[in-house]
Design a protein around this motif. Structure first.
Motif, mmCIF file in Angstrom:
data_model
loop_
_atom_site.group_PDB
_atom_site.id
_atom_site.type_symbol
_atom_site.label_atom_id
_atom_site.label_comp_id
_atom_site.label_asym_id
_atom_site.label_seq_id
_atom_site.Cartn_x
_atom_site.Cartn_y
_atom_site.Cartn_z
ATOM 1 N N THR A 239 0.839 -1.213 0.000
ATOM 2 C CA THR A 239 0.000 0.000 0.000
ATOM 3 C C THR A 239 0.866 1.253 0.000
ATOM 4 O O THR A 239 0.371 2.354 -0.291
ATOM 5 C CB THR A 239 -0.904 0.023 1.240
ATOM 6 O OG1 THR A 239 -0.096 -0.151 2.423
ATOM 7 C CG2 THR A 239 -1.954 -1.073 1.178
ATOM 8 N N GLU A 240 2.151 1.094 0.306
ATOM 9 C CA GLU A 240 3.017 2.260 0.492
ATOM 10 C C GLU A 240 3.332 2.966 -0.811
ATOM 11 O O GLU A 240 3.785 4.115 -0.805
ATOM 12 C CB GLU A 240 4.288 1.836 1.214
ATOM 13 C CG GLU A 240 4.037 1.132 2.538
ATOM 14 C CD GLU A 240 2.955 1.803 3.362
ATOM 15 O OE1 GLU A 240 3.145 2.973 3.764
ATOM 16 O OE2 GLU A 240 1.894 1.175 3.593
ATOM 17 N N VAL A 241 3.093 2.315 -1.945
ATOM 18 C CA VAL A 241 3.319 2.976 -3.233
ATOM 19 C C VAL A 241 2.362 4.156 -3.424
ATOM 20 O O VAL A 241 2.616 5.037 -4.256
ATOM 21 C CB VAL A 241 3.180 1.989 -4.408
ATOM 22 C CG1 VAL A 241 4.248 0.895 -4.326
ATOM 23 C CG2 VAL A 241 1.783 1.372 -4.468
ATOM 24 N N TYR A 242 1.286 4.198 -2.650
ATOM 25 C CA TYR A 242 0.338 5.315 -2.724
ATOM 26 C C TYR A 242 0.770 6.508 -1.878
ATOM 27 O O TYR A 242 0.186 7.588 -1.997
ATOM 28 C CB TYR A 242 -1.055 4.862 -2.265
ATOM 29 C CG TYR A 242 -1.770 3.999 -3.277
ATOM 30 C CD1 TYR A 242 -2.572 4.562 -4.263
ATOM 31 C CD2 TYR A 242 -1.620 2.621 -3.266
ATOM 32 C CE1 TYR A 242 -3.226 3.778 -5.198
ATOM 33 C CE2 TYR A 242 -2.267 1.822 -4.195
ATOM 34 C CZ TYR A 242 -3.063 2.412 -5.168
ATOM 35 O OH TYR A 242 -3.693 1.629 -6.102
ATOM 36 N N PHE A 243 1.783 6.323 -1.037
ATOM 37 C CA PHE A 243 2.128 7.361 -0.060
ATOM 38 C C PHE A 243 3.553 7.884 -0.191
ATOM 39 O O PHE A 243 3.821 9.016 0.205
ATOM 40 C CB PHE A 243 1.910 6.815 1.356
ATOM 41 C CG PHE A 243 0.492 6.420 1.620
ATOM 42 C CD1 PHE A 243 -0.431 7.354 2.059
ATOM 43 C CD2 PHE A 243 0.064 5.123 1.388
ATOM 44 C CE1 PHE A 243 -1.755 7.000 2.278
ATOM 45 C CE2 PHE A 243 -1.254 4.761 1.607
ATOM 46 C CZ PHE A 243 -2.167 5.701 2.051
ATOM 47 N N TYR A 244 4.465 7.092 -0.727
ATOM 48 C CA TYR A 244 5.867 7.514 -0.851
ATOM 49 C C TYR A 244 6.204 7.713 -2.322
ATOM 50 O O TYR A 244 7.008 6.985 -2.909
ATOM 51 C CB TYR A 244 6.785 6.487 -0.184
ATOM 52 C CG TYR A 244 6.573 6.419 1.308
ATOM 53 C CD1 TYR A 244 7.183 7.330 2.166
ATOM 54 C CD2 TYR A 244 5.735 5.457 1.859
ATOM 55 C CE1 TYR A 244 6.968 7.289 3.541
ATOM 56 C CE2 TYR A 244 5.512 5.401 3.231
ATOM 57 C CZ TYR A 244 6.132 6.323 4.062
ATOM 58 O OH TYR A 244 5.913 6.272 5.418
ATOM 59 N N LEU A 245 5.561 8.727 -2.898
ATOM 60 C CA LEU A 245 5.737 8.974 -4.323
ATOM 61 C C LEU A 245 7.145 9.430 -4.663
ATOM 62 O O LEU A 245 7.559 9.365 -5.823
ATOM 63 C CB LEU A 245 4.723 10.022 -4.802
ATOM 64 C CG LEU A 245 3.241 9.683 -4.570
ATOM 65 C CD1 LEU A 245 2.359 10.757 -5.189
ATOM 66 C CD2 LEU A 245 2.884 8.303 -5.106
ATOM 67 N N GLU A 246 7.899 9.876 -3.654
ATOM 68 C CA GLU A 246 9.275 10.298 -3.909
ATOM 69 C C GLU A 246 10.152 9.128 -4.360
ATOM 70 O O GLU A 246 11.229 9.341 -4.938
ATOM 71 C CB GLU A 246 9.890 10.951 -2.662
ATOM 72 C CG GLU A 246 10.043 10.040 -1.458
ATOM 73 C CD GLU A 246 8.853 10.084 -0.521
ATOM 74 O OE1 GLU A 246 9.047 9.873 0.695
ATOM 75 O OE2 GLU A 246 7.722 10.301 -1.014
ATOM 76 N N TYR A 247 9.697 7.919 -4.123
ATOM 77 C CA TYR A 247 10.460 6.754 -4.571
ATOM 78 C C TYR A 247 10.036 6.282 -5.958
ATOM 79 O O TYR A 247 10.514 5.251 -6.420
ATOM 80 C CB TYR A 247 10.320 5.611 -3.565
ATOM 81 C CG TYR A 247 10.909 5.927 -2.208
ATOM 82 C CD1 TYR A 247 12.133 6.585 -2.089
ATOM 83 C CD2 TYR A 247 10.244 5.584 -1.035
ATOM 84 C CE1 TYR A 247 12.679 6.876 -0.847
ATOM 85 C CE2 TYR A 247 10.790 5.869 0.214
ATOM 86 C CZ TYR A 247 12.006 6.524 0.288
ATOM 87 O OH TYR A 247 12.540 6.806 1.524
ATOM 88 N N GLY A 248 9.128 7.003 -6.573
ATOM 89 C CA GLY A 248 8.764 6.690 -7.946
ATOM 90 C C GLY A 248 7.294 6.372 -8.122
ATOM 91 O O GLY A 248 6.812 5.364 -7.592
#
Length: 438
Positions: A239-248
């Motif tokens: 789910t973290e791909v929705y929150f840490y956009l700085e990683y891509g």
């Protein structure tokens, strides 16, 4: 005489010291995982210094360590100020006899681990596996740990699902907290497959501690993958791909496309007939009734509905999971336990008033994030939502038994109440897939 005794003692101490292997090559943090390949198991461990990667093993009851398997290591450098380096070793055991017990140890001639045992997964479609489920277990205040250790070692579980948030936090003190946590869970994870997904507490240095320490199926650095066990197809994602956009932002779209293809494949008639249960696990829930302003407390949560502040717009997951007939969705993040009625788009779709979990018309959600950590409990809003069926702030964890193709049992264990089962349901699905919603 006294001087002679001193000399003898000195010689004995020197000999004993010489026989102790160098600490840097001593294996630690041993854990196993299922690689998604039949009759296989991956053994993972860590050393401080470079050394060989070897597992010696044998069937239970045979002469010890009749077989040997070799693997390799990955050099991991922590992102902290000390740039501490460790060696993560991985060895895959193949051609295991399914459902059989093995004794093993790992390391090299420079140092061996303790002796552990494992049971290779039963590959039968009629196998009814048992799981422990939880998230949010820390190095400090891991209240459920001792009960889970004992239950694992007496054979209550075939696998453990840790649904994000480890150690609190693995990167702290230049990775030493991660080392200590992995040592703590060795007494669980060295005995049964310890299957994971990332949580928000793994975000430091682009989730590097999580990506390097674990060994999940596929080739996505443990961020998303799927595997089969008994009558179930289990999907783990981030789910973290929705929150840490700085990683891509590309990670979000790559995962979504992978999820779509995986669900399409799992829903091919011959596949769904073999593995009728589709179960997802990920850290941040779509729904919750906690009072902490997390994503799940919002009606338009990122995980559920997507994000419209990105270019292109990022799709959410509720419609996707509903379209492909996901049966059960497992979550953590909230330091509570919450069982939902079958729900889709904030509406309850019980099977019937008398038997809500018999042939429900929407997926069932379970939140189990109260294993114990330094952040203690979360609080609930005073009045539960209409889709919230049961709530508890006790420390504890969930057990799941995949009985067969139609029956799945879940129960919640309260560690505060000395192992008492405080909630349970039998989920019955005579029809799986999108047709189950009709």
């Amino acid at each position: 005489m006294a001087r002679a005794l001193v000399c003898v003692c000195a010689l004995i101490c020197a000999a004993a010291a010489a026989s102790v292997p160098p600490i840097g090559t001593q294996p630690e943090q041993v854990h196993i995982s299922y690689p998604g390949v039949k009759n296989s198991m991956v053994v993972t461990w860590s050393t401080s210094n470079r050394t060989e990667s070897v597992v010696e093993y044998s069937l239970w009851g045979d002469a010890l360590f009749r077989k040997k398997a070799k693997g390799n290591y990955t050099v991991f450098t922590d992102g902290g100020t000390e740039k501490r380096t460790s060696y993560i070793h991985r060895v895959t055991l193949t051609d295991l006899r399914h459902g059989s017990a093995y004794v093993y140890h790992c390391g090299s001639d420079d140092g061996w681990s303790d002796v552990f045992y494992l049971t290779s997964l039963n590959e039968s479609l009629s196998f009814g596996p048992r799981f422990a489920l939880y998230g949010d277990m820390g190095n400090e205040n891991p209240q459920s740990l001792s009960r889970l250790q004992k239950e694992t070692q007496i054979g209550m579980y075939d696998a453990v699902l840790h649904i994000g948030d480890f150690a609190y936090d693995m990167h702290e003190d230049n990775g030493r907290i991660g080392d200590e946590f992995m040592k703590q869970i060795e007494s669980i994870a060295a005995y049964v497959p310890y299957m994971t997904c990332p949580g928000n507490h793994e975000s430091a240095y682009n989730f590097s501690q999580y990506r390097y320490r674990f060994s999940m199926p596929g080739h996505t650095e443990n961020l998303w993958y799927s595997w089969n066990i008994g009558p179930a197809h289990i999907i783990s994602f981030s789910t973290e791909v929705y929150f840490y956009l700085e990683y891509g932002l590309d990670l979000l779209f790559r995962q979504y496309e992978w999820l779509k293809k995986d669900l399409e494949e799992a829903n091919r008639p011959e596949q769904r007939a073999e593995r009728p249960w589709i179960i997802t696990m990920a850290h941040r829930p779509m729904y919750c009734s906690d009072d902490d302003r997390d994503d799940c407390t919002r009606f338009q949560s990122y995980v559920r509905r997507g994000r419209n502040d990105t270019t292109p717009i990022a799709p959410g997951l509720e419609d996707l999971f509903y379209k492909y007939g996901v049966d059960l969705e497992l979550w953590a993040h909230e330091h509570t336990y919450e069982r939902l009625w079958p729900v889709y788009d904030y509406k309850v779709y019980n099977g019937s008033f008398e038997e809500p979990y018999v042939n429900p018309k929407a997926p069932v959600h379970i939140i189990t994030g109260s294993a114990g950590c330094r952040e203690k409990h979360d609080a609930f809003i005073p009045k539960p939502r209409s889709w919230s069926a049961f709530r508890s702030t006790d420390y504890g964890y969930t057990r799941m038994h995949l009985i067969n193709s139609t029956h799945l049992y879940l129960e919640q264990v309260s560690d505060d109440q000395y192992g008492k089962v405080i909630d349970d349901i039998m989920l019955v699905k005579e029809t799986h897939g999108p047709d189950a919603w009709l």
